[in-house]
Write a protein that holds these residues in place. Structure first.
Motif, short mmCIF file in Angstrom:
data_model
loop_
_atom_site.label_atom_id
_atom_site.label_comp_id
_atom_site.label_asym_id
_atom_site.label_seq_id
_atom_site.Cartn_x
_atom_site.Cartn_y
_atom_site.Cartn_z
N HIS A 1 -3.12 5.53 -7.54
CA HIS A 1 -3.79 6.41 -6.58
C HIS A 1 -3.98 5.75 -5.23
CE1 HIS A 1 -5.30 8.47 -10.42
NE2 HIS A 1 -4.31 9.17 -9.90
N LEU A 2 -3.92 4.42 -5.22
CA LEU A 2 -3.94 3.71 -3.93
C LEU A 2 -2.73 4.11 -3.08
CD1 LEU A 2 -4.93 0.13 -5.12
CD2 LEU A 2 -6.30 1.61 -3.66
N GLY A 3 -1.64 4.46 -3.76
CA GLY A 3 -0.43 4.90 -3.06
C GLY A 3 -0.71 6.11 -2.18
N VAL A 4 -1.66 6.93 -2.57
CA VAL A 4 -2.07 8.07 -1.74
C VAL A 4 -3.09 7.62 -0.69
CG1 VAL A 4 -3.21 10.32 -1.76
CG2 VAL A 4 -1.62 9.71 -3.59
N LEU B 1 -3.99 4.65 0.55
CA LEU B 1 -3.60 3.69 1.59
C LEU B 1 -2.59 4.29 2.57
CD1 LEU B 1 -3.42 0.24 -0.26
CD2 LEU B 1 -5.32 1.26 1.00
N ARG C 1 -4.49 2.52 -10.36
CA ARG C 1 -3.90 1.77 -9.25
C ARG C 1 -2.96 2.64 -8.42
NH1 ARG C 1 -1.15 -3.53 -11.40
NH2 ARG C 1 -3.08 -4.72 -11.28
#
Lengths: 193, 454
Positions: free
Chosen positions: B245-248, B250, B243
């Protein structure tokens, strides 16, 4: 052989040698004031933030700006003088005529003006999309700098549905002209407390 | 079937429209620049995104198994489709199970790749595309010309005309605000009455078994939350490990796509609503074979932002339809030959190899290198056009024989000086849209012989 086995077998044969995952670091932001950045970004993406001292201020604001709304819904008990309060709507189709919805958000993100809302805060998943206008109550101290800190905060928490909402629904599909209110809300107000 | 140069020529008959198309897309590119330049960590984010995707490609089979088991535990029903036909058949069988003859759909390039709409129409299912741009091209009976901006090739007057014909808006009204509102009313009725909704998938997380759909309009959510059955179609390469990795992803997706800090909605579907169902279809359709081509596998890292199209000087001046494939532009030109090298042999040549696509790609796909490599493969396999083959044979013979090279240079200069009409005519493709240069008086070799110090 099933399609599942066929695909997995081909992948195993064809995938390259193991590449390690990178370490994900967070980056210091030039703007240190998360609240200020959140407000500016929200304005840029077509929403607006309003600082309030409590639910009384919100009620006054709602009366003043949404007095005409056909139906006002909320999950926040204190807003009962202006809103219909209900924890659950089993049939989301009944929400078609909602003019304004006010819900809580878990936290906000300064870099993009988004708020994180999970389905435990929503009486129906469809509500923040089907409502004509959306208002969200956000505690200032919860605003994080970027999406990276946002996912640190979400961590491994469980939910059925979660959504980042950044401003009102919009489209630029006709000659790149920005129009607010494509299918979802035409406007988004954030009450900062 | 017409190839890229022929279709591009067709698009170029209206010069004013080509200029407008070019400028509109360049404007989107400049918005992307403003966003990326505002983040000092932009290059590090691109590098992280690229590395995460490299890791995904190296573990794709395990991540898919992990995703499947977690999604199942969340109550999501998982299907596997080896190819487009199987994907389409699964969607039809799910509709039949519900007794549904209608479906509302949000944007999914995968379903374009699978030609799902045509298949369902043949089976008497009424499909409505709910993204405004996709609805416009659907009404016009055209495919999307851009993966993020489906009707970017259309003028507002043409959209006004389409809406007048199909939605009953007043003739001559071409106001974007007004037309968008008309589409909102028209599509709201569809959302409220359809029992089955199909969406694409931007990211699926192996670790949690959830998937994420990004839209600005809110159409994916309107469809999914009002239907009894939500079908999500996903290419198997859309998996990411965790999850966080969504921080990168998005942070870079919308900035690269439209120059927004993030899409309006980033919806995380983890479990179905009570009494409702979510189905996810994991589609291979050539991806597992593609992964086995070391020179080309990087293209599977694509997150479908469209930045390479907006920046491409060829795409901007030839239009999305000239690529005659679901995904146009530079990325489409390196994806399509994996599916059918012969049919799409023209696409890797639809580029100047300027490299701008690779420079803006948020996951660092070596797009222009792959275009160049595809050209070599296509010529080797014998799929180059006969004109190119003959040209290359002649060049090969001229360039490998120095005396022949010198003589042909002399003849060329002599002809251009004495009979310019031989090259300055419409038979010479280089003469179109440009004047031929003045021939030099002597070759470099002649000049060098004269001037070198003895």
């Amino acid at each position: 052989m099933s399609s599942r086995e066929k695909t997995l077998e081909a992948l195993k044969k064809n995938q390259p040698d193991q590449v390690e995952l990178p370490a994900i670091t967070s980056y210091e932001q030039s703007e240190k004031d998360n609240v200020l950045q959140f407000k500016n970004t929200l304005l840029f993406i077509g929403g607006q933030a309003i600082e309030v001292n409590g639910y009384g201020d919100m009620i006054t604001y709602i009366k003043e700006h949404f007095g005409e709304a056909k139906r006002i819904l909320s999950t926040i008990e204190a807003l009962h003088p202006v809103a219909e309060i209900k924890a659950h709507y089993p049939d989301p189709h009944s929400l078609e005529d909602v003019g304004l919805t006010i819900v809580n958000a878990q936290f906000g993100v300064a870099e993009n003006g988004a708020v994180w809302i999970t389905d435990d805060l929503l009486p129906a998943r469809a509500l923040p999309f089907i409502t004509e206008f959306l208002a969200v109550v956000l505690e200032k101290k919860t605003i994080v700098p970027t999406m990276q800190e946002a996912y640190d905060r979400i961590g491994i928490s469980d939910y059925g549905f979660g959504v980042f909402i950044a401003g009102p629904s919009k489209t630029s599909d006709i000659e790149q002209s920005l129009v607010l209110g494509a299918h979802g809300p035409k406007g988004m107000t954030i009450f900062l407390i | 079937m017409k190839n890229h140069p022929e279709l591009a020529e067709q698009f170029n008959t209206d010069e004013a429209r080509v200029n407008w198309h070019d400028e509109t897309l360049w404007w989107v590119r400049t918005k992307r620049d403003r966003m990326s330049h505002a983040l000092p960590e932009w290059e590090q984010l691109r590098e992280s995104a690229s590395q995460i995707k490299n890791n995904v490609l190296s573990n794709l089979s395990d991540y898919l198994i992990q995703f499947e088991s977690n999604a199942k535990a969340n109550g999501i029903i998982v299907h596997w489709a080896a190819d487009a036909n199987e994907h389409n058949a699964i969607v039809l069988s799910l509709l039949r199970q519900q007794g549904a003859t209608q479906m509302v759909k949000s944007k999914s390039m995968l379903t374009e790749e699978c030609h799902l709409n045509e298949y369902l129409e043949q089976n008497n299912i009424d499909v409505v595309d709910s993204d405004l741009g996709e609805r416009v091209v659907q009404l016009a009976k055209e495919p999307p010309s851009h993966i993020v901006l489906p009707c970017i090739h259309k003028k507002k007057e043409e959209i006004g005309e389409l809406f007048h014909e199909h939605l009953g808006t007043p003739k001559g009204n071409a106001d974007p605000q007004f037309l968008t509102h008309a589409a909102r009313l028209h599509l709201r009725e569809k959302f409220l009455t359809r029992k089955v909704a199909l969406t694409g998938v931007n990211f699926a997380i192996a670790d949690t078994g959830e998937f994420v759909v990004c839209t600005n309009e809110g159409n994916a959510d309107m469809g999914a939350h009002l239907a009894d059955v939500h079908i999500a179609s996903m290419g198997i390469e859309k998996i990411i490990p965790q999850r966080k990795h969504l921080g990168v992803f998005l942070r870079i997706l919308a900035r690269s796509a439209t120059g927004q800090p993030v899409t309006t909605y980033s919806s995380h579907f983890k479990k179905p609503r009570e009494g409702k169902a979510i189905h996810i279809i994991l589609v291979d359709n050539g991806r597992s074979i593609h992964l086995g081509r070391p020179d080309f596998r990087n293209a599977l890292k694509c997150i479908r932002c469209g930045a390479c199209m907006n920046t491409c000087p060829v795409y901007r001046r030839s239009g999305g339809h000239s690529y005659h494939t679901a995904i146009a532009g530079p990325i489409g030109s390196i994806l399509a030959p994996n599916l059918d090298m012969k049919k799409y042999a023209d696409l890797p040549f639809a580029s100047t190899l300027c490299g701008s696509c690779s420079n803006v790609c948020p996951v660092k796909i070596d797009i222009h290198d792959q275009l160049f490599k595809w050209r070599q493969v296509i010529v080797k396999e014998g799929y180059a056009t006969s004109g190119k083959k003959v040209g290359m044979k002649v060049m090969n013979s001229v360039l490998s024989h120095p005396s022949l090279y010198r003589t042909s240079g002399k003849i060329g200069r002599w002809i251009m000086n004495h009979f310019p009409s031989v090259v300055n005519n419409k038979l010479n493709p280089w003469f179109r849209q440009r004047e031929m240069p003045e021939p030099p008086k002597e070759s470099f070799r002649e000049w060098y012989q004269k001037n070198k110090k003895r």
